[in-house]
Design a protein around this motif. Structure first.
Motif, short mmCIF file in Angstrom:
data_model
loop_
_atom_site.label_atom_id
_atom_site.label_comp_id
_atom_site.label_asym_id
_atom_site.label_seq_id
_atom_site.Cartn_x
_atom_site.Cartn_y
_atom_site.Cartn_z
N GLY A 156 0.82 -1.21 0.00
CA GLY A 156 0.00 0.00 0.00
C GLY A 156 0.85 1.26 0.00
O GLY A 156 0.55 2.23 -0.71
N ALA A 157 1.94 1.23 0.78
CA ALA A 157 2.84 2.39 0.81
C ALA A 157 3.56 2.56 -0.52
O ALA A 157 3.75 3.69 -0.99
N GLY A 158 3.95 1.44 -1.13
CA GLY A 158 4.64 1.52 -2.41
C GLY A 158 3.76 2.11 -3.50
O GLY A 158 4.25 2.78 -4.42
N ARG A 159 2.46 1.89 -3.42
CA ARG A 159 1.55 2.43 -4.42
C ARG A 159 1.51 3.95 -4.39
O ARG A 159 1.46 4.60 -5.45
N VAL A 160 1.55 4.53 -3.19
CA VAL A 160 1.44 6.00 -3.08
C VAL A 160 2.80 6.68 -3.06
O VAL A 160 2.88 7.89 -2.93
N LEU A 161 3.89 5.91 -3.19
CA LEU A 161 5.24 6.47 -3.20
C LEU A 161 5.68 6.68 -4.65
O LEU A 161 5.47 5.82 -5.51
N ARG A 162 6.30 7.82 -4.90
CA ARG A 162 6.83 8.09 -6.23
C ARG A 162 7.89 7.05 -6.60
O ARG A 162 8.54 6.47 -5.72
N ASP A 163 8.08 6.87 -7.90
CA ASP A 163 9.07 5.88 -8.34
C ASP A 163 10.47 6.22 -7.87
O ASP A 163 11.29 5.33 -7.62
N ASP A 164 10.77 7.52 -7.75
CA ASP A 164 12.08 7.94 -7.26
C ASP A 164 12.03 8.34 -5.78
O ASP A 164 12.96 8.97 -5.27
N GLY A 165 10.94 8.00 -5.09
CA GLY A 165 10.80 8.34 -3.67
C GLY A 165 11.54 7.39 -2.77
O GLY A 165 12.12 6.38 -3.21
N ARG A 166 11.52 7.70 -1.47
CA ARG A 166 12.22 6.90 -0.48
C ARG A 166 11.33 6.69 0.74
O ARG A 166 10.50 7.53 1.06
N MET A 167 11.56 5.56 1.38
CA MET A 167 10.74 5.17 2.52
C MET A 167 11.66 4.70 3.65
O MET A 167 12.66 4.02 3.40
N ILE A 168 11.33 5.07 4.89
CA ILE A 168 12.09 4.61 6.05
C ILE A 168 11.17 3.75 6.92
O ILE A 168 10.08 4.17 7.29
N LEU A 169 11.64 2.55 7.23
CA LEU A 169 10.91 1.62 8.08
C LEU A 169 11.56 1.62 9.46
O LEU A 169 12.77 1.41 9.58
N ILE A 170 10.76 1.85 10.50
CA ILE A 170 11.26 1.92 11.87
C ILE A 170 10.63 0.79 12.67
O ILE A 170 9.40 0.68 12.73
N GLY A 171 11.45 -0.04 13.27
CA GLY A 171 10.93 -1.17 14.04
C GLY A 171 11.98 -1.76 14.95
O GLY A 171 13.16 -1.39 14.89
N PRO A 172 11.60 -2.69 15.80
CA PRO A 172 12.55 -3.29 16.74
C PRO A 172 13.56 -4.18 16.04
O PRO A 172 13.25 -4.84 15.04
N SER A 173 14.75 -4.19 16.57
CA SER A 173 15.81 -5.05 16.04
C SER A 173 15.56 -6.50 16.44
O SER A 173 14.92 -6.79 17.46
N ILE A 174 16.09 -7.42 15.63
CA ILE A 174 15.97 -8.83 15.94
C ILE A 174 16.81 -9.20 17.16
O ILE A 174 16.57 -10.21 17.82
N PHE A 175 17.81 -8.37 17.49
CA PHE A 175 18.69 -8.63 18.62
C PHE A 175 18.09 -8.08 19.91
O PHE A 175 18.52 -7.06 20.44
N ALA A 176 17.04 -8.74 20.39
CA ALA A 176 16.38 -8.41 21.66
C ALA A 176 15.86 -6.98 21.68
O ALA A 176 15.74 -6.38 22.75
N GLY A 177 15.49 -6.46 20.52
CA GLY A 177 14.96 -5.10 20.48
C GLY A 177 13.65 -4.96 21.23
O GLY A 177 13.44 -4.01 21.99
N ARG A 178 12.76 -5.93 21.04
CA ARG A 178 11.46 -5.87 21.74
C ARG A 178 11.62 -6.07 23.24
O ARG A 178 10.87 -5.50 24.04
N LEU A 179 12.60 -6.89 23.64
CA LEU A 179 12.81 -7.13 25.06
C LEU A 179 13.34 -5.88 25.75
O LEU A 179 12.89 -5.51 26.84
N ARG A 180 14.26 -5.18 25.11
CA ARG A 180 14.83 -3.98 25.72
C ARG A 180 13.82 -2.83 25.75
O ARG A 180 13.90 -1.95 26.61
#
Length: 254
Positions: free
Chosen positions: A120-144
């Protein structure tokens, strides 16, 4: 401050720990995109606290809140309610290629949902646009960050993350990290959190609890075909074979 996490994502960002997290993330976003004047930016999921990174810098910011985040159009959205909407990720009420930049945060609860959100985000993003994904790291990110909304976000292994991006026809370009220590340890001091992140990147690179990944469209990536139609085709073959086998017999009887 109470050790109990607020019931909704917007409630958390009204607390001292939430403001501390948002301030550190805004600094990292400014590092990625220092100058985006006259560009349209979309915060998807619950990324409204991060859009202040470009306040007063000429960017036109919008917010798309996902229902599962418990958000509502109101004062917690950056830019005011006139630039905010609550919508499903698969049905964003924007035209194709409407945005130059997109920030996605608190939007992934499973692999399947992540693919839906990113498509859905890719549909509304320009072909030359950029996207940043923010989320927990696999290295105990959710635990910390167990006392923050990041504890409920999905943390994908590298192979899974690449598969999710491929399914959404995206590819990663740059990566950064933040919040090496639990948000409650910062005591609300952004200077202390910044110093902790700098030390973490020097002493333990790659072990930050929050990952920021910049992705772009991979317009040459083939979109995988769904599996279900093929299964239906194989299921139909025995039936078709039976019809062909019965057909000559019926002709003889006639």
């Amino acid at each position: 401050m109470s050790d109990v996490m607020p019931t909704t994502v917007p409630d958390f960002y009204q607390t001292q720990a939430g403001a501390y997290c948002a301030a550190l993330l805004r600094e990292r976003l400014q590092w990625f995109w220092p100058e985006i004047k006259h560009q349209k930016v979309l915060g998807l999921g619950y990324a409204a606290p991060c859009l202040g990174a470009w306040q007063g810098r000429g960017a036109l910011c919008f917010t798309a809140l996902l229902p599962e985040c418990g958000g509502a159009v109101g004062g917690t959205t950056f830019g005011g309610p006139e630039r905010a909407v609550v919508a499903e990720a698969a049905h964003l009420p924007f035209q194709d290629e409407a945005f130059d930049r997109i920030v996605v945060m608190h939007a992934f609860r499973s692999e399947a949902q992540a693919i839906t959100v990113l498509r859905g985000a890719g549909r509304v993003l320009r072909d030359d646009g950029r996207m940043i994904l923010i989320g927990p790291s696999i290295f105990a990110g959710r635990l910390r960050q167990c006392k923050t909304p990041f504890a409920h976000d999905s943390a994908f292994a590298p192979t899974t993350f690449r598969r999710v991006l491929a399914q959404a026809m995206l590819q990663a370009e740059r990566r950064d990290e933040a919040l090496f220590f639990p948000a409650q340890w910062g005591g609300g001091s952004v200077r202390r959190g910044r110093a902790g992140d700098i030390a973490g990147k020097v002493l333990a690179p790659g072990l930050g609890s929050i990952a920021l990944v910049e992705v772009v469209k991979n317009i040459y990536a083939p979109r995988p075909l769904p599996i279900t139609p093929w299964r239906r085709l194989w299921r139909r073959q025995p039936l078709m074979a039976e019809l062909h086998a019965e057909h000559p017999a019926k002709r003889k009887q006639s």
